[in-house]
Motif scaffolding. Sequence first.
Motif, PDB file in Angstrom:
ATOM      1  N   TYR A 173      33.875  23.436   9.771  1.00  0.00           N
ATOM      2  CA  TYR A 173      33.476  22.777   8.523  1.00  0.00           C
ATOM      3  C   TYR A 173      32.605  21.537   8.789  1.00  0.00           C
ATOM      4  O   TYR A 173      32.775  20.480   8.180  1.00  0.00           O
ATOM      5  CB  TYR A 173      34.703  22.385   7.698  1.00  0.00           C
ATOM      6  N   ASN A 174      31.650  21.687   9.696  1.00  0.00           N
ATOM      7  CA  ASN A 174      30.701  20.614   9.954  1.00  0.00           C
ATOM      8  C   ASN A 174      29.315  21.035   9.495  1.00  0.00           C
ATOM      9  O   ASN A 174      28.983  22.228   9.454  1.00  0.00           O
ATOM     10  CB  ASN A 174      30.662  20.292  11.452  1.00  0.00           C
ATOM     11  N   TYR A 175      28.518  20.022   9.171  1.00  0.00           N
ATOM     12  CA  TYR A 175      27.119  20.243   8.841  1.00  0.00           C
ATOM     13  C   TYR A 175      26.321  19.590   9.952  1.00  0.00           C
ATOM     14  O   TYR A 175      26.295  18.360  10.088  1.00  0.00           O
ATOM     15  CB  TYR A 175      26.795  19.630   7.485  1.00  0.00           C
ATOM     16  N   VAL A 176      25.676  20.446  10.785  1.00  0.00           N
ATOM     17  CA  VAL A 176      24.969  19.974  11.969  1.00  0.00           C
ATOM     18  C   VAL A 176      23.502  20.345  11.826  1.00  0.00           C
ATOM     19  O   VAL A 176      23.175  21.533  11.687  1.00  0.00           O
ATOM     20  CB  VAL A 176      25.562  20.590  13.252  1.00  0.00           C
ATOM     21  N   PHE A 177      22.632  19.325  11.873  1.00  0.00           N
ATOM     22  CA  PHE A 177      21.206  19.616  11.698  1.00  0.00           C
ATOM     23  C   PHE A 177      20.365  18.612  12.475  1.00  0.00           C
ATOM     24  O   PHE A 177      20.842  17.554  12.900  1.00  0.00           O
ATOM     25  CB  PHE A 177      20.833  19.605  10.212  1.00  0.00           C
ATOM     26  N   ASP A 178      19.105  18.975  12.667  1.00  0.00           N
ATOM     27  CA  ASP A 178      18.131  18.107  13.336  1.00  0.00           C
ATOM     28  C   ASP A 178      18.639  17.674  14.713  1.00  0.00           C
ATOM     29  O   ASP A 178      18.771  16.484  15.013  1.00  0.00           O
ATOM     30  CB  ASP A 178      17.824  16.890  12.462  1.00  0.00           C
ATOM     31  N   THR A 179      18.906  18.685  15.552  1.00  0.00           N
ATOM     32  CA  THR A 179      19.320  18.395  16.926  1.00  0.00           C
ATOM     33  C   THR A 179      18.278  18.965  17.877  1.00  0.00           C
ATOM     34  O   THR A 179      17.789  20.084  17.692  1.00  0.00           O
ATOM     35  CB  THR A 179      20.693  19.020  17.232  1.00  0.00           C
ATOM     36  N   THR A 180      17.974  18.175  18.895  1.00  0.00           N
ATOM     37  CA  THR A 180      17.004  18.629  19.883  1.00  0.00           C
ATOM     38  C   THR A 180      17.601  19.711  20.764  1.00  0.00           C
ATOM     39  O   THR A 180      16.939  20.687  21.125  1.00  0.00           O
ATOM     40  CB  THR A 180      16.530  17.452  20.746  1.00  0.00           C
TER      41      THR A 180
END
Length: 750
Positions: A173-180
Amino acid sequence: MKGGFMMPSPVYVNDDWTGLPPGTVVGPGQVIGTNAFATIEDGYTAVDSPGTVIVYPGLYEPAATIVISKNGVTFSGPQANVDPRPAFLSTRTPGSTDEAIVDGRGILGTIFRISANDITINGFEIRNGLSDLIDSPGVLPDKLNPTLSYSIIHQAGDEGTQLRNTVNAVVEYNYVFDTTGDAINICCDSRDGFIQYNEVNDNSSINAAIYVYNADNITIQWNLVQNVLVNDGIKLGSSSAPFDVNRFVGRVLNNVVRDLEQDGITVISRDAVVDGNDVYRSRSTNGAVFVDRNLTNIQITNNCIHDNGVLGDGRETYGVRIGALNNISTNVQVNQNNIFNNIDGGLIFNPIPPQPPPGPLDAENNWWGSPNGPNTMAGQSDSVVGNVDYIPFLTEPGPTCLSQPAITSTNEIIVDNDPGECSAFVSYTISASSSFFPINELTSAGETYTFSPPQDDVTVEEEGVFPVGTTNIPITVTNIDGQTDTITLAITVRDTESPTIICPEDKVVFIETDEAGTVVTYPEPVVSDNCPVVACFCTPASGSFFPVGSTEVTCTAEDIAGRVTTCMFTVTVEQAPPNTLSLNLWLTLNVQVVSDVVLEIQSQPLNNDVSAIPLPNHDIRECINVERVYDWVVFCREINRNFPVSAECNLAIVECENAGQEITIVCEPDPEATIITVLDFLRPFPDRPGVEIVPIRFQIPVQIQYSCNGEQICAFDITVCYVETFVLCYPEGTEIQASVTDVQCFVCRG
């Protein structure tokens, strides 16, 4: 107290308390320096093990990595257990003042490092670090039961989270975005973990948005992975070292993976299970689902692999690719999948020589976008290339694609009409489900139902009165991703009642004696039904030519359900002789006698021939002893005569009867115009001295009128002649007078 031990007290952190001196009371039971702090680092330092650090909304900028080395510590942010995923209608917004934002300021590498057991991080926004934002060191001992949940993780210089040497790790239940680097990574001798219910967007990793390698028994399930900018969506197994080829890294279940620069799901480990996933809009140079290296025991089942590849982009994107170059995987099963609309091909399995070809790939029972199976020429949409056993194939789609909602209720209802009605009252249930994106709307027959919050399974009850026949009701269900499913519910009401039909009565038609038959018209039959009758006809039809004799007419009624009822009647055509008129008159005679003596009266009818009047042979009545009798009614006669009817009147009568109309006959006698004549003098009655007989003739004019349905069609006059003989007992010389006092006539056609 619990079990004889003091439960650890929570520690509170609020950046609004920055600068407050120790001992300041900032809330009920909250004292600066004791259990209340302005930084997460100070709160963690003060918390017991196990214990909880409760962090209020605010901006937190730790000076160094927060190394968590105490067992059993929970970091609870203000959004603990609140879903942060925007695709699932989250109310949370990155950067909001409602968040506890832990910011690396673009200076820190790692923000949280988990180096202990039973660590939980729940309800934060973690951002802007140069390296992995959350990690665990890749050294022993193993870190047991770490849980990272309900957090917004973004702006990572490398991984959003990378957990090494963990057991039973849960990232959910995580929102993970904009990761290199990778958005979520579990690796490095980790085992028995779960990556589930996460949303991963805008990832630029050279490996994958979700990457699991050098690990054992990791389950990747129910994640949304989209807009992967550089490489793969989900990768199971190491892409740079061969040590996962003979390792059970895990399984990939029920994920939606879409909008990918490369593979949707890549498998580089043995015994892998890829089941129930929905993979689409991949531009891979391999396949939307790609099995790499020399692997064994791979199951690819119940997936939707569709709409992959871009026409003319120079890449060869298959829906499924098993092996590349000289790699050969064995015991691979590709079954019960929907593989369709993949531009460059559906499945390829055939390593480049000189490798010996393995046995045929088991790709039975898949849906290839057509009931005719896959294409067999390379380069065509949904083609199958290589040594592949694809027969039998599914002739209709298999599992519902995970991103799609599905209407699960029936699309056909059949009922009988309500008694006496051309309709039926029908109640029915509409059910739908969407296992990934919940349903927020359902429309049926123009009515819209909304669901707030959205639901995985919805049910709507409807009812109505439906006419006989089939009524089509369009039903559409929509999930929060905007995906729809539409069916047409066909409600069929069967007409189980047959029509009723009543034929006209039998009909008799008269014609002239020299005719062979005639055209006959007759009334329509009387028809009724619970539904409109669509056809009613008779054979022979009204207006047809009917020959002399009896003809049976059959009439048929048919309703909209095709149910038929018949009845019959007879039309008889007769060559009728000329009509005659039978006339009955009721005649009452009043005879006046003038005498002062006793009078005896006796009557006897005679025929019309007055030339020879026979004497009656009967007893004389007893004389009536009166001095004088006047206006004495001496008899009442019913007289019957037959008369021919004129040809003109006959024709009018036949035409009326053949038209089915009613003939009425009226006679009008004229008593006053009746002529009464004493035909002869008194004659002696034989063997009766003093008894005389007197013959009297009556001539009665009568007018006959024929009417058809009340309208006169012809009339003519006749004269009825009648002679009556009277036996009188009276003195000689008595005067005799006679008159008709009443005439009634009854006429019937004979």
